[in-house]
Write a protein that holds these residues in place. Structure first.
Motif, PDB file in Angstrom:
ATOM      1  N   ILE A   1       9.289 -14.414   3.466  1.00 45.46           N
ATOM      2  CA  ILE A   1       9.860 -13.222   2.846  1.00 45.46           C
ATOM      3  C   ILE A   1       9.323 -13.063   1.424  1.00 45.46           C
ATOM      4  O   ILE A   1       8.936 -11.970   1.011  1.00 45.46           O
ATOM      5  CB  ILE A   1      11.402 -13.283   2.862  1.00 45.46           C
ATOM      6  N   ALA A   2       9.280 -14.149   0.688  1.00 44.90           N
ATOM      7  CA  ALA A   2       8.801 -14.081  -0.694  1.00 44.90           C
ATOM      8  C   ALA A   2       7.320 -13.695  -0.747  1.00 44.90           C
ATOM      9  O   ALA A   2       6.935 -12.807  -1.514  1.00 44.90           O
ATOM     10  CB  ALA A   2       9.014 -15.422  -1.396  1.00 44.90           C
ATOM     11  N   LEU A   3       6.489 -14.339   0.071  1.00 46.39           N
ATOM     12  CA  LEU A   3       5.053 -14.059   0.042  1.00 46.39           C
ATOM     13  C   LEU A   3       4.743 -12.636   0.502  1.00 46.39           C
ATOM     14  O   LEU A   3       3.954 -11.931  -0.130  1.00 46.39           O
ATOM     15  CB  LEU A   3       4.293 -15.078   0.888  1.00 46.39           C
ATOM     16  N   PHE A   4       5.373 -12.202   1.589  1.00 46.89           N
ATOM     17  CA  PHE A   4       5.123 -10.843   2.059  1.00 46.89           C
ATOM     18  C   PHE A   4       5.732  -9.814   1.113  1.00 46.89           C
ATOM     19  O   PHE A   4       5.199  -8.710   0.967  1.00 46.89           O
ATOM     20  CB  PHE A   4       5.626 -10.648   3.493  1.00 46.89           C
ATOM     21  N   GLY A   5       6.820 -10.154   0.451  1.00 44.92           N
ATOM     22  CA  GLY A   5       7.401  -9.247  -0.541  1.00 44.92           C
ATOM     23  C   GLY A   5       6.477  -9.042  -1.729  1.00 44.92           C
ATOM     24  O   GLY A   5       6.264  -7.919  -2.182  1.00 44.92           O
ATOM     25  N   VAL A   6       5.919 -10.121  -2.228  1.00 48.33           N
ATOM     26  CA  VAL A   6       4.973 -10.032  -3.347  1.00 48.33           C
ATOM     27  C   VAL A   6       3.720  -9.280  -2.912  1.00 48.33           C
ATOM     28  O   VAL A   6       3.203  -8.419  -3.636  1.00 48.33           O
ATOM     29  CB  VAL A   6       4.617 -11.441  -3.880  1.00 48.33           C
ATOM     30  N   PHE A   7       3.244  -9.571  -1.705  1.00 47.36           N
ATOM     31  CA  PHE A   7       2.074  -8.891  -1.168  1.00 47.36           C
ATOM     32  C   PHE A   7       2.335  -7.388  -1.043  1.00 47.36           C
ATOM     33  O   PHE A   7       1.514  -6.566  -1.446  1.00 47.36           O
ATOM     34  CB  PHE A   7       1.715  -9.486   0.199  1.00 47.36           C
ATOM     35  N   MET A   8       3.500  -7.032  -0.526  1.00 47.00           N
ATOM     36  CA  MET A   8       3.842  -5.621  -0.331  1.00 47.00           C
ATOM     37  C   MET A   8       3.970  -4.898  -1.679  1.00 47.00           C
ATOM     38  O   MET A   8       3.497  -3.770  -1.829  1.00 47.00           O
ATOM     39  CB  MET A   8       5.129  -5.503   0.474  1.00 47.00           C
ATOM     40  N   ALA A   9       4.587  -5.535  -2.658  1.00 47.26           N
ATOM     41  CA  ALA A   9       4.727  -4.918  -3.981  1.00 47.26           C
ATOM     42  C   ALA A   9       3.362  -4.704  -4.624  1.00 47.26           C
ATOM     43  O   ALA A   9       3.111  -3.662  -5.241  1.00 47.26           O
ATOM     44  CB  ALA A   9       5.607  -5.786  -4.874  1.00 47.26           C
ATOM     45  N   SER A  10       2.473  -5.662  -4.465  1.00 49.55           N
ATOM     46  CA  SER A  10       1.139  -5.554  -5.035  1.00 49.55           C
ATOM     47  C   SER A  10       0.345  -4.425  -4.381  1.00 49.55           C
ATOM     48  O   SER A  10      -0.297  -3.626  -5.068  1.00 49.55           O
ATOM     49  CB  SER A  10       0.400  -6.881  -4.869  1.00 49.55           C
ATOM     50  N   VAL A  11       0.395  -4.353  -3.060  1.00 54.20           N
ATOM     51  CA  VAL A  11      -0.330  -3.296  -2.353  1.00 54.20           C
ATOM     52  C   VAL A  11       0.251  -1.931  -2.710  1.00 54.20           C
ATOM     53  O   VAL A  11      -0.488  -0.971  -2.941  1.00 54.20           O
ATOM     54  CB  VAL A  11      -0.300  -3.533  -0.824  1.00 54.20           C
ATOM     55  N   TYR A  12       1.576  -1.831  -2.791  1.00 55.33           N
ATOM     56  CA  TYR A  12       2.219  -0.558  -3.145  1.00 55.33           C
ATOM     57  C   TYR A  12       1.758  -0.096  -4.527  1.00 55.33           C
ATOM     58  O   TYR A  12       1.400   1.069  -4.709  1.00 55.33           O
ATOM     59  CB  TYR A  12       3.741  -0.705  -3.112  1.00 55.33           C
ATOM     60  N   ALA A  13       1.772  -1.002  -5.480  1.00 54.31           N
ATOM     61  CA  ALA A  13       1.362  -0.645  -6.848  1.00 54.31           C
ATOM     62  C   ALA A  13      -0.093  -0.189  -6.902  1.00 54.31           C
ATOM     63  O   ALA A  13      -0.449   0.676  -7.702  1.00 54.31           O
ATOM     64  CB  ALA A  13       1.581  -1.824  -7.784  1.00 54.31           C
ATOM     65  N   ASN A  14      -0.923  -0.750  -6.041  1.00 54.62           N
ATOM     66  CA  ASN A  14      -2.345  -0.389  -6.046  1.00 54.62           C
ATOM     67  C   ASN A  14      -2.662   0.858  -5.229  1.00 54.62           C
ATOM     68  O   ASN A  14      -3.736   1.441  -5.399  1.00 54.62           O
ATOM     69  CB  ASN A  14      -3.189  -1.561  -5.535  1.00 54.62           C
ATOM     70  N   THR A  15      -1.758   1.272  -4.334  1.00 54.29           N
ATOM     71  CA  THR A  15      -2.062   2.417  -3.489  1.00 54.29           C
ATOM     72  C   THR A  15      -1.365   3.704  -3.914  1.00 54.29           C
ATOM     73  O   THR A  15      -1.792   4.783  -3.501  1.00 54.29           O
ATOM     74  CB  THR A  15      -1.696   2.140  -2.014  1.00 54.29           C
ATOM     75  N   ILE A  16      -0.329   3.616  -4.731  1.00 52.14           N
ATOM     76  CA  ILE A  16       0.372   4.838  -5.121  1.00 52.14           C
ATOM     77  C   ILE A  16      -0.498   5.660  -6.068  1.00 52.14           C
ATOM     78  O   ILE A  16      -1.117   5.130  -6.984  1.00 52.14           O
ATOM     79  CB  ILE A  16       1.760   4.544  -5.751  1.00 52.14           C
ATOM     80  N   GLU A  17      -0.592   6.948  -5.775  1.00 56.16           N
ATOM     81  CA  GLU A  17      -1.348   7.877  -6.620  1.00 56.16           C
ATOM     82  C   GLU A  17      -0.334   8.703  -7.398  1.00 56.16           C
ATOM     83  O   GLU A  17       0.182   9.708  -6.902  1.00 56.16           O
ATOM     84  CB  GLU A  17      -2.246   8.755  -5.763  1.00 56.16           C
ATOM     85  N   LEU A  18      -0.060   8.267  -8.599  1.00 54.75           N
ATOM     86  CA  LEU A  18       0.967   8.899  -9.428  1.00 54.75           C
ATOM     87  C   LEU A  18       0.508  10.256  -9.937  1.00 54.75           C
ATOM     88  O   LEU A  18      -0.679  10.441 -10.233  1.00 54.75           O
ATOM     89  CB  LEU A  18       1.310   7.987 -10.609  1.00 54.75           C
ATOM     90  N   PRO A  19       1.440  11.199 -10.044  1.00 57.36           N
ATOM     91  CA  PRO A  19       1.100  12.497 -10.630  1.00 57.36           C
ATOM     92  C   PRO A  19       0.605  12.323 -12.066  1.00 57.36           C
ATOM     93  O   PRO A  19       1.117  11.478 -12.813  1.00 57.36           O
ATOM     94  CB  PRO A  19       2.418  13.268 -10.602  1.00 57.36           C
ATOM     95  N   SER A  20      -0.356  13.108 -12.451  1.00 53.53           N
ATOM     96  CA  SER A  20      -0.952  12.970 -13.784  1.00 53.53           C
ATOM     97  C   SER A  20       0.023  13.346 -14.895  1.00 53.53           C
ATOM     98  O   SER A  20      -0.152  12.928 -16.043  1.00 53.53           O
ATOM     99  CB  SER A  20      -2.215  13.819 -13.885  1.00 53.53           C
TER     100      SER A  20
END
Length: 110
Positions: free
Chosen positions: A14-33
Motif C-alpha cells: 500500500i505504501a509503495l503503490f501509494g507513493v508511486f501513484m502520487a508521483s505519477v499523478y503529480a507528473n501527469t496533471i496538466e494544470l491550467p496556466s
C-alpha cells in the motif's frame, strides 16, 4: 509469523503503490496556466487536493482544474494497473521457473 508477514507485505504494498501513484499523478496533471504556483503545487499532490483547490476558484478555472485532475487520475490509474499486472506476470514466470527446477514425483500409474 505468517500473519505478521502478511500484514507487513500489505502495508509495504500500500505504501509503495501509494507513493508511486502520487508521483505519477503529480507528473501527469496538466494544470491550467491561470493557477498560481502555490495553488498549482497543492493541486498536483492528489485528486482530493485538486478538488479542494478548485472549490476556491472561479467556475471556469475550477472546471478546467477538475477536468485536468480527472484526466491525470485516469492516466495514473491505468499506469498503476499496468504496472501491477506486469509485476504479477513477472512473479508468475519466476515461480514457474523455480518450481520447474524442483524435483517432483514423476507421474505414477495406479
Amino acid at each position: 509469523m505468517e500473519a505478521t508477514g502478511y500484514e507487513l507485505g500489505s502495508g509495504l504494498g500500500i505504501a509503495l503503490f501509494g507513493v508511486f501513484m502520487a508521483s505519477v499523478y503529480a507528473n501527469t496533471i496538466e494544470l491550467p496556466s491561470s493557477l498560481t504556483p502555490a495553488l498549482g503545487s497543492q493541486a498536483a499532490r492528489s485528486i482530493s487536493d485538486s478538488i479542494v483547490v478548485a472549490q476556491g476558484l472561479a467556475t471556469h478555472q475550477a472546471d478546467a482544474l477538475i477536468r485536468a485532475a480527472k484526466a491525470a487520475f485516469s492516466t495514473t490509474h491505468s499506469i498503476l494497473l499496468t504496472t501491477a499486472a506486469t509485476l504479477i506476470a513477472l512473479l508468475s514466470v519466476v515461480v514457474f521457473l523455480m518450481l520447474g527446477r524442483h524435483p517432483g514425483k514423476a507421474g505414477t500409474n495406479a
